[in-house]
Scaffold this motif. Structure first.
Motif, mmCIF file in Angstrom:
data_model
loop_
_atom_site.group_PDB
_atom_site.id
_atom_site.type_symbol
_atom_site.label_atom_id
_atom_site.label_comp_id
_atom_site.label_asym_id
_atom_site.label_seq_id
_atom_site.Cartn_x
_atom_site.Cartn_y
_atom_site.Cartn_z
ATOM 1 N N ASN A 69 8.702 28.737 -83.125
ATOM 2 C CA ASN A 69 10.009 28.894 -83.780
ATOM 3 C C ASN A 69 10.284 30.332 -84.175
ATOM 4 N N LEU A 70 9.233 31.060 -84.542
ATOM 5 C CA LEU A 70 9.389 32.451 -84.963
ATOM 6 C C LEU A 70 9.166 33.429 -83.805
ATOM 7 N N SER A 71 8.925 32.909 -82.616
ATOM 8 C CA SER A 71 8.694 33.724 -81.408
ATOM 9 C C SER A 71 7.538 34.703 -81.570
ATOM 10 N N VAL A 72 6.495 34.242 -82.250
ATOM 11 C CA VAL A 72 5.272 35.033 -82.369
ATOM 12 C C VAL A 72 4.436 34.684 -81.133
ATOM 13 N N THR A 73 4.852 35.246 -80.025
ATOM 14 C CA THR A 73 4.381 34.847 -78.701
ATOM 15 C C THR A 73 2.866 34.857 -78.528
ATOM 16 N N PRO A 74 2.153 35.928 -78.921
ATOM 17 C CA PRO A 74 0.698 35.901 -78.690
ATOM 18 C C PRO A 74 0.007 34.766 -79.446
ATOM 19 N N LEU A 75 0.450 34.489 -80.653
ATOM 20 C CA LEU A 75 -0.165 33.408 -81.429
ATOM 21 C C LEU A 75 0.284 32.045 -80.909
ATOM 22 N N PHE A 76 1.549 31.933 -80.518
ATOM 23 C CA PHE A 76 2.029 30.685 -79.931
ATOM 24 C C PHE A 76 1.186 30.327 -78.711
ATOM 25 N N ASN A 77 0.970 31.287 -77.830
ATOM 26 C CA ASN A 77 0.195 31.023 -76.616
ATOM 27 C C ASN A 77 -1.226 30.573 -76.945
ATOM 28 N N ALA A 78 -1.855 31.231 -77.906
ATOM 29 C CA ALA A 78 -3.226 30.889 -78.278
ATOM 30 C C ALA A 78 -3.304 29.491 -78.895
ATOM 31 N N TYR A 79 -2.390 29.183 -79.808
ATOM 32 C CA TYR A 79 -2.427 27.863 -80.439
ATOM 33 C C TYR A 79 -2.012 26.769 -79.462
ATOM 34 N N ASN A 80 -1.132 27.076 -78.533
ATOM 35 C CA ASN A 80 -0.770 26.124 -77.490
ATOM 36 C C ASN A 80 -2.013 25.786 -76.653
ATOM 37 N N ASP A 81 -2.761 26.819 -76.281
ATOM 38 C CA ASP A 81 -4.008 26.608 -75.540
ATOM 39 C C ASP A 81 -4.999 25.793 -76.366
ATOM 40 N N ALA A 82 -5.113 26.127 -77.659
ATOM 41 C CA ALA A 82 -6.063 25.417 -78.526
ATOM 42 C C ALA A 82 -5.707 23.945 -78.641
ATOM 43 N N VAL A 83 -4.428 23.645 -78.768
ATOM 44 C CA VAL A 83 -3.995 22.246 -78.836
ATOM 45 C C VAL A 83 -4.410 21.504 -77.569
ATOM 46 N N ALA A 84 -4.142 22.107 -76.432
ATOM 47 C CA ALA A 84 -4.500 21.468 -75.156
ATOM 48 C C ALA A 84 -6.010 21.247 -75.062
ATOM 49 N N LEU A 85 -6.783 22.253 -75.449
ATOM 50 C CA LEU A 85 -8.239 22.138 -75.381
ATOM 51 C C LEU A 85 -8.772 21.073 -76.342
ATOM 52 N N LEU A 86 -8.211 21.019 -77.534
ATOM 53 C CA LEU A 86 -8.642 19.995 -78.492
ATOM 54 C C LEU A 86 -8.284 18.601 -77.981
ATOM 55 N N GLU A 88 -8.207 17.769 -74.954
ATOM 56 C CA GLU A 88 -9.133 17.512 -73.846
ATOM 57 C C GLU A 88 -10.575 17.356 -74.336
ATOM 58 N N ASN A 89 -10.734 17.291 -75.672
ATOM 59 C CA ASN A 89 -12.052 17.151 -76.289
ATOM 60 C C ASN A 89 -12.963 18.334 -75.947
ATOM 61 N N LYS A 90 -12.410 19.531 -76.026
ATOM 62 C CA LYS A 90 -13.158 20.763 -75.797
ATOM 63 C C LYS A 90 -13.043 21.652 -77.029
ATOM 64 N N PRO A 91 -13.617 21.185 -78.156
ATOM 65 C CA PRO A 91 -13.439 21.915 -79.411
ATOM 66 C C PRO A 91 -14.037 23.316 -79.401
ATOM 67 N N GLU A 92 -15.157 23.511 -78.752
ATOM 68 C CA GLU A 92 -15.768 24.846 -78.752
ATOM 69 C C GLU A 92 -14.910 25.834 -77.968
ATOM 70 N N GLU A 93 -14.309 25.372 -76.885
ATOM 71 C CA GLU A 93 -13.409 26.237 -76.127
ATOM 72 C C GLU A 93 -12.152 26.554 -76.936
ATOM 73 N N ALA A 94 -11.649 25.570 -77.675
ATOM 74 C CA ALA A 94 -10.486 25.784 -78.535
ATOM 75 C C ALA A 94 -10.814 26.809 -79.614
#
Length: 116
Positions: A69-86, A88-94
Protein backbone atom coordinates in the motif's frame (compact mmCIF):
# COMPACT_ATOMS: atom_id res chain seq x y z
CA UNK A 1 16.99 16.55 1.26
CA UNK A 2 13.68 15.62 2.89
CA UNK A 3 12.07 12.37 3.86
CA UNK A 4 10.35 11.86 0.49
CA UNK A 5 13.62 12.18 -1.42
CA UNK A 6 15.44 9.88 0.99
CA UNK A 7 12.70 7.26 0.73
CA UNK A 8 12.96 7.39 -3.06
CA UNK A 9 16.69 6.71 -2.78
CA UNK A 10 15.90 3.66 -0.63
CA UNK A 11 13.62 2.18 -3.29
CA UNK A 12 10.21 3.49 -2.22
CA UNK A 13 8.04 4.28 -5.24
CA UNK A 14 6.69 7.50 -3.75
CA UNK A 15 4.91 8.58 -6.95
CA UNK A 16 2.96 5.32 -7.05
CA UNK A 17 2.07 5.58 -3.37
CA UNK A 18 0.96 9.19 -3.61
CA UNK A 19 -1.18 8.28 -6.61
CA UNK A 20 -2.75 5.50 -4.49
CA UNK A 21 -3.54 8.20 -1.92
CA UNK A 22 -5.38 10.20 -4.61
CA UNK A 23 -2.47 12.60 -5.07
CA UNK A 24 -2.41 13.60 -1.41
CA UNK A 25 1.28 13.63 -0.45
CA UNK A 26 0.43 14.81 3.06
CA UNK A 27 -1.73 11.74 3.63
CA UNK A 28 1.03 9.49 2.30
CA UNK A 29 3.50 11.17 4.66
CA UNK A 30 1.20 10.67 7.65
CA UNK A 31 0.67 7.02 6.77
CA UNK A 32 4.36 6.27 6.15
CA UNK A 33 5.21 7.75 9.54
CA UNK A 34 3.10 4.98 11.11
CA UNK A 35 5.35 2.35 9.56
CA UNK A 36 8.17 2.06 12.16
CA UNK A 37 5.99 0.80 15.02
CA UNK A 38 4.33 -1.75 12.72
CA UNK A 39 7.67 -3.11 11.61
CA UNK A 40 8.91 -3.32 15.19
CA UNK A 41 5.76 -5.12 16.37
CA UNK A 42 5.60 -7.69 13.56
CA UNK A 43 8.97 -9.42 13.73
CA UNK A 44 8.75 -12.33 11.33
CA UNK A 45 12.23 -13.72 12.07
CA UNK A 46 11.55 -13.91 15.81
CA UNK A 47 8.45 -16.05 15.27
CA UNK A 48 10.20 -18.36 12.80
CA UNK A 49 12.96 -18.87 15.38
CA UNK A 50 10.33 -19.70 18.03
CA UNK A 51 8.71 -22.20 15.69
CA UNK A 52 5.48 -20.19 15.59
CA UNK A 53 5.10 -20.36 11.83
CA UNK A 54 1.44 -19.34 11.84
CA UNK A 55 2.22 -16.02 13.53
CA UNK A 56 5.26 -15.57 11.28
CA UNK A 57 3.01 -16.06 8.24
CA UNK A 58 0.33 -13.70 9.57
CA UNK A 59 2.93 -11.03 10.34
CA UNK A 60 4.67 -11.42 6.98
CA UNK A 61 1.29 -11.18 5.24
CA UNK A 62 0.38 -8.02 7.17
CA UNK A 63 3.75 -6.42 6.39
CA UNK A 64 3.43 -7.40 2.73
CA UNK A 65 0.10 -5.57 2.57
CA UNK A 66 1.38 -2.48 4.35
CA UNK A 67 4.50 -2.32 2.19
CA UNK A 68 2.43 -2.78 -0.93
CA UNK A 69 0.00 0.00 0.00
CA UNK A 70 2.88 2.36 0.74
CA UNK A 71 4.87 1.21 -2.33
CA UNK A 72 7.87 0.25 -0.23
CA UNK A 73 8.91 -2.00 -3.08
CA UNK A 74 12.04 -3.71 -1.69
CA UNK A 75 10.25 -4.69 1.52
CA UNK A 76 7.06 -5.64 -0.31
CA UNK A 77 9.03 -8.02 -2.53
CA UNK A 78 10.82 -9.60 0.43
CA UNK A 79 7.67 -10.09 2.50
CA UNK A 80 5.80 -11.38 -0.55
CA UNK A 81 8.54 -13.99 -0.98
CA UNK A 82 8.45 -14.80 2.75
CA UNK A 83 4.69 -15.35 2.66
CA UNK A 84 5.04 -17.74 -0.27
CA UNK A 85 7.88 -19.62 1.41
CA UNK A 86 6.00 -19.92 4.70
CA UNK A 87 2.94 -21.22 2.85
CA UNK A 88 5.21 -23.79 1.18
CA UNK A 89 6.39 -24.86 4.66
CA UNK A 90 9.90 -23.49 4.11
CA UNK A 91 10.34 -21.40 7.25
CA UNK A 92 14.14 -21.32 7.18
CA UNK A 93 14.13 -20.03 3.62
CA UNK A 94 11.53 -17.41 4.58
CA UNK A 95 13.67 -16.36 7.53
CA UNK A 96 16.71 -16.04 5.28
CA UNK A 97 14.76 -13.91 2.78
CA UNK A 98 13.61 -11.53 5.51
CA UNK A 99 17.09 -11.37 7.03
CA UNK A 100 18.49 -10.36 3.63
CA UNK A 101 16.24 -7.28 3.52
CA UNK A 102 16.67 -6.24 7.18
CA UNK A 103 19.49 -3.75 6.45
CA UNK A 104 17.27 -1.93 3.93
CA UNK A 105 14.32 -2.13 6.32
CA UNK A 106 16.44 -0.59 9.08
CA UNK A 107 17.51 2.23 6.75
CA UNK A 108 13.89 2.96 5.82
CA UNK A 109 12.81 2.96 9.47
CA UNK A 110 15.72 5.23 10.43
CA UNK A 111 14.85 7.61 7.61
CA UNK A 112 11.22 7.86 8.71
CA UNK A 113 12.07 8.17 12.41
CA UNK A 114 14.41 11.05 11.62
CA UNK A 115 11.36 13.05 10.48
CA UNK A 116 8.95 12.10 13.29
Amino acid sequence: MGMIEELKELGVDVEDAVQRFMGNEGLFTRMVKKLPPSIKDLRVVDYVEKGDYETALNNAHTLKGVMGNLSVTPLFNAYNDAVALLRENKPEEAKKRVEEILPVQEQIVACIEKYL
